[in-house]
Design a protein around this motif. Structure first.
Motif, PDB file in Angstrom:
ATOM      1  N   THR A   5       0.880  -1.006  -0.431  1.00 29.69           N
ATOM      2  CA  THR A   5       0.022   0.261  -0.091  1.00 29.69           C
ATOM      3  C   THR A   5       0.770   1.593  -0.039  1.00 29.69           C
ATOM      4  N   THR A   6       2.377   0.954   0.661  1.00 29.62           N
ATOM      5  CA  THR A   6       3.134   2.538   0.662  1.00 29.62           C
ATOM      6  C   THR A   6       3.564   2.671  -0.307  1.00 29.62           C
ATOM      7  N   ASN A   7       3.972   2.063  -0.984  1.00 27.49           N
ATOM      8  CA  ASN A   7       4.369   1.787  -2.424  1.00 27.49           C
ATOM      9  C   ASN A   7       3.572   2.467  -3.262  1.00 27.49           C
ATOM     10  N   SER A   8       2.486   2.451  -3.845  1.00 30.09           N
ATOM     11  CA  SER A   8       1.178   2.364  -4.368  1.00 30.09           C
ATOM     12  C   SER A   8       1.131   3.833  -4.255  1.00 30.09           C
ATOM     13  N   ILE A   9       1.175   4.877  -3.144  1.00 29.02           N
ATOM     14  CA  ILE A   9       1.281   5.640  -2.522  1.00 29.02           C
ATOM     15  C   ILE A   9       2.116   6.370  -2.765  1.00 29.02           C
ATOM     16  N   ARG A  10       3.555   5.589  -3.086  1.00 33.11           N
ATOM     17  CA  ARG A  10       4.366   6.568  -3.449  1.00 33.11           C
ATOM     18  C   ARG A  10       3.986   7.041  -4.979  1.00 33.11           C
ATOM     19  N   GLU A  11       4.062   5.854  -5.529  1.00 29.84           N
ATOM     20  CA  GLU A  11       3.920   5.658  -7.295  1.00 29.84           C
ATOM     21  C   GLU A  11       2.717   7.028  -7.125  1.00 29.84           C
ATOM     22  N   ARG A  12       2.456   7.598  -6.681  1.00 28.36           N
ATOM     23  CA  ARG A  12       1.043   8.548  -6.686  1.00 28.36           C
ATOM     24  C   ARG A  12       1.908   9.978  -7.199  1.00 28.36           C
ATOM     25  N   TRP A  13       2.807   9.771  -6.475  1.00 29.26           N
ATOM     26  CA  TRP A  13       4.283  11.332  -6.749  1.00 29.26           C
ATOM     27  C   TRP A  13       5.273  11.176  -7.717  1.00 29.26           C
ATOM     28  N   TRP A  14       5.307   9.698  -7.740  1.00 31.65           N
ATOM     29  CA  TRP A  14       6.765   9.751  -8.707  1.00 31.65           C
ATOM     30  C   TRP A  14       6.325   8.977 -10.438  1.00 31.65           C
ATOM     31  N   ASN A  15       5.002   8.710 -10.589  1.00 25.30           N
ATOM     32  CA  ASN A  15       4.935   8.208 -11.391  1.00 25.30           C
ATOM     33  C   ASN A  15       5.130   8.708 -13.313  1.00 25.30           C
ATOM     34  N   GLU A 180      -4.387   8.245   9.566  1.00 24.80           N
ATOM     35  CA  GLU A 180      -5.296   7.271   9.468  1.00 24.80           C
ATOM     36  C   GLU A 180      -5.957   6.411   8.320  1.00 24.80           C
ATOM     37  N   ARG A 181      -5.133   7.172   7.565  1.00 30.46           N
ATOM     38  CA  ARG A 181      -5.693   5.968   6.192  1.00 30.46           C
ATOM     39  C   ARG A 181      -5.092   4.280   5.991  1.00 30.46           C
ATOM     40  N   GLU A 182      -5.494   4.154   5.548  1.00 29.37           N
ATOM     41  CA  GLU A 182      -5.189   2.141   5.753  1.00 29.37           C
ATOM     42  C   GLU A 182      -3.869   1.449   5.912  1.00 29.37           C
ATOM     43  N   PHE A 183      -3.023   2.202   4.675  1.00 33.86           N
ATOM     44  CA  PHE A 183      -1.608   1.900   5.338  1.00 33.86           C
ATOM     45  C   PHE A 183      -1.018   1.694   6.554  1.00 33.86           C
ATOM     46  N   VAL A 184      -1.640   3.245   6.700  1.00 28.80           N
ATOM     47  CA  VAL A 184      -1.005   2.751   8.954  1.00 28.80           C
ATOM     48  C   VAL A 184      -1.886   2.205   9.931  1.00 28.80           C
ATOM     49  N   GLN A 185      -2.704   2.163   9.628  1.00 23.95           N
ATOM     50  CA  GLN A 185      -4.060   1.633  10.410  1.00 23.95           C
ATOM     51  C   GLN A 185      -3.199  -0.319  10.569  1.00 23.95           C
ATOM     52  N   ALA A 186      -2.952  -0.613   8.990  1.00 27.50           N
ATOM     53  CA  ALA A 186      -2.349  -2.358   8.768  1.00 27.50           C
ATOM     54  C   ALA A 186      -0.692  -1.891   9.881  1.00 27.50           C
ATOM     55  N   ALA A 187      -0.486  -1.087   9.723  1.00 31.10           N
ATOM     56  CA  ALA A 187       0.985  -0.984  10.388  1.00 31.10           C
ATOM     57  C   ALA A 187       1.244  -1.076  11.825  1.00 31.10           C
ATOM     58  N   ARG A 188      -0.113  -0.180  12.284  1.00 28.85           N
ATOM     59  CA  ARG A 188      -0.392  -0.433  13.612  1.00 28.85           C
ATOM     60  C   ARG A 188      -1.046  -1.694  14.262  1.00 28.85           C
ATOM     61  N   MET A 189      -1.524  -2.090  13.529  1.00 25.06           N
ATOM     62  CA  MET A 189      -2.306  -3.746  13.677  1.00 25.06           C
ATOM     63  C   MET A 189      -0.847  -4.851  13.842  1.00 25.06           C
ATOM     64  N   LEU A 190      -0.370  -4.186  12.481  1.00 26.88           N
ATOM     65  CA  LEU A 190       1.147  -5.322  12.544  1.00 26.88           C
ATOM     66  C   LEU A 190       2.201  -5.030  14.499  1.00 26.88           C
ATOM     67  N   GLY A 191       1.686  -4.245  14.660  1.00 25.69           N
ATOM     68  CA  GLY A 191       2.684  -3.774  16.114  1.00 25.69           C
ATOM     69  C   GLY A 191       3.921  -2.360  15.700  1.00 25.69           C
ATOM     70  N   LEU A 192       4.167  -2.273  14.516  1.00 21.84           N
ATOM     71  CA  LEU A 192       5.154  -1.524  13.984  1.00 21.84           C
ATOM     72  C   LEU A 192       4.853  -0.076  15.069  1.00 21.84           C
ATOM     73  N   ARG A 200       9.328   5.641   8.502  1.00 20.81           N
ATOM     74  CA  ARG A 200       9.400   4.805   7.115  1.00 20.81           C
ATOM     75  C   ARG A 200       8.208   4.396   6.550  1.00 20.81           C
ATOM     76  N   GLU A 201       6.466   5.235   7.442  1.00 19.98           N
ATOM     77  CA  GLU A 201       5.976   4.770   6.489  1.00 19.98           C
ATOM     78  C   GLU A 201       4.860   5.862   6.188  1.00 19.98           C
ATOM     79  N   ILE A 202       4.368   7.045   6.686  1.00 19.62           N
ATOM     80  CA  ILE A 202       3.887   8.203   6.297  1.00 19.62           C
ATOM     81  C   ILE A 202       5.111   9.170   5.634  1.00 19.62           C
ATOM     82  N   LEU A 203       6.160   9.831   6.300  1.00 18.14           N
ATOM     83  CA  LEU A 203       7.062  10.374   5.548  1.00 18.14           C
ATOM     84  C   LEU A 203       7.500  10.446   4.466  1.00 18.14           C
TER      85      LEU A 203
END
Length: 292
Positions: A5-15, A180-192, A200-203
């Motif tokens: 999910t994170t990579n897909s959002i990053r691609e938004r900026w650098w596609n 509050e995006r899905e990838f951040v919630q998933a990261a919290r659920m994974l215990g990061l 590493r995820e938001i910035l």
């Protein structure tokens, strides 16, 4: 899942569309070319010119441009203006880039913490930012510059200490919208850890606005250094900067106008070029452009 999910959002900026929009921004491309040429000139020209920036030839005082080997003329002490211009460019550009890096670092850390933590911590940090912004930055800069010993490092710290607030506000707003995006919630659920989620995820997903703000900060820092040095609180002679070159040219505007025109033109080219690049990046990284 988080990484995907994170990579897909990053691609938004650098596609490819982002790169295509930037390459079609003609003023931004002009800005890149001008900055590249100016930087190369400041790095290599002092070694190629026949005169050193500190060499004094009283017999050649006030030589106009294109006089012999003095391609841009000489100053009141007979020093080669081209050599001094490019040596001054090294100082001014170095201060601009260094102040940008320092202010962006401070503003990013403050903005990420305030945006992600929220609550009392976020409120306290952003009220601190608002407190700094409530004072005119030029007065803060002059007060700090007058109280400290002038040097390139000091000027860099002074400019950075009065420039990070805008970056902090931009980053805080961006992080607050991402936390509050899905990838951040998933990261919290994974215990990061919170630190890893923030940096590493938001910035990385807030990189676009930060890059734009950093580019515009360089232009502001160059202008600020020139202003401080012009008033006599910045880089001190014999070390040249574009600002103190303007300061020394004041009394000769009528008899030797090139002494002010040449460093003034260098400042204008540098600041305008960085602003063009910043505008191009802002347009290319604008999310709304992906939906147009």
């Amino acid at each position: 899942m988080t990484a995907i999910t994170t990579n897909s959002i990053r691609e938004r900026w650098w596609n490819s569309r982002t790169a295509h929009r930037f390459m079609n921004h003609h003023l931004a491309l002009i800005g890149i070319v001008m900055i590249a040429l100016l930087t190369l000139a400041c790095v290599f020209a002092p070694h190629l010119l026949p005169y050193d920036s500190l060499y004094i030839d009283l017999r050649a005082r006030f030589a106009p441009p294109f006089t012999g080997q003095h391609y841009l003329g000489t100053d009141p002490l007979g020093r080669d203006l081209a050599a001094r211009l490019f040596m001054a460019g090294r100082i001014s550009l170095l201060v601009g880039f260094s102040a940008m890096l320092l202010s962006t670092l401070i503003g990013t850390v403050v903005g990420v913490l305030a945006g992600y933590k929220g609550g009392l911590i976020g409120t306290a940090l952003m009220r601190t930012v608002d407190g700094f912004l409530s004072f005119p930055s030029i007065f803060l800069v002059l007060a700090l510059a007058a109280a400290l010993k002038p040097s390139p490092i000091m000027i860099t710290v002074v400019i950075a200490s009065t420039s990070w607030m805008e970056v902090a506000r931009i980053v805080e707003a961006e992080v607050r919208s991402l936390r509050e995006r899905e990838f951040v919630q998933a990261a919290r659920m994974l215990g990061l850890s919170a630190t890893r989620i923030m940096f590493r995820e938001i910035l990385p997903n807030a990189a676009g606005p930060i890059i734009v703000a950093a580019t515009l900060t360089i232009a502001r820092a160059i202008l600020m250094e020139a202003y401080i040095s012009f008033l006599g609180y910045g880089i001190q002679p014999p070390l040249p900067s574009w600002g103190n070159m303007l300061n020394g040219a004041q009394q000769y505007l009528g008899t030797a106008p090139w002494l002010a025109i040449i460093p003034g033109a260098a400042i204008t080219i540098a600041v305008t070029s960085f602003n063009f690049i910043g505008d191009g990046l802002r347009d290319a990284l604008d999310v709304r452009g992906d939906h147009s």
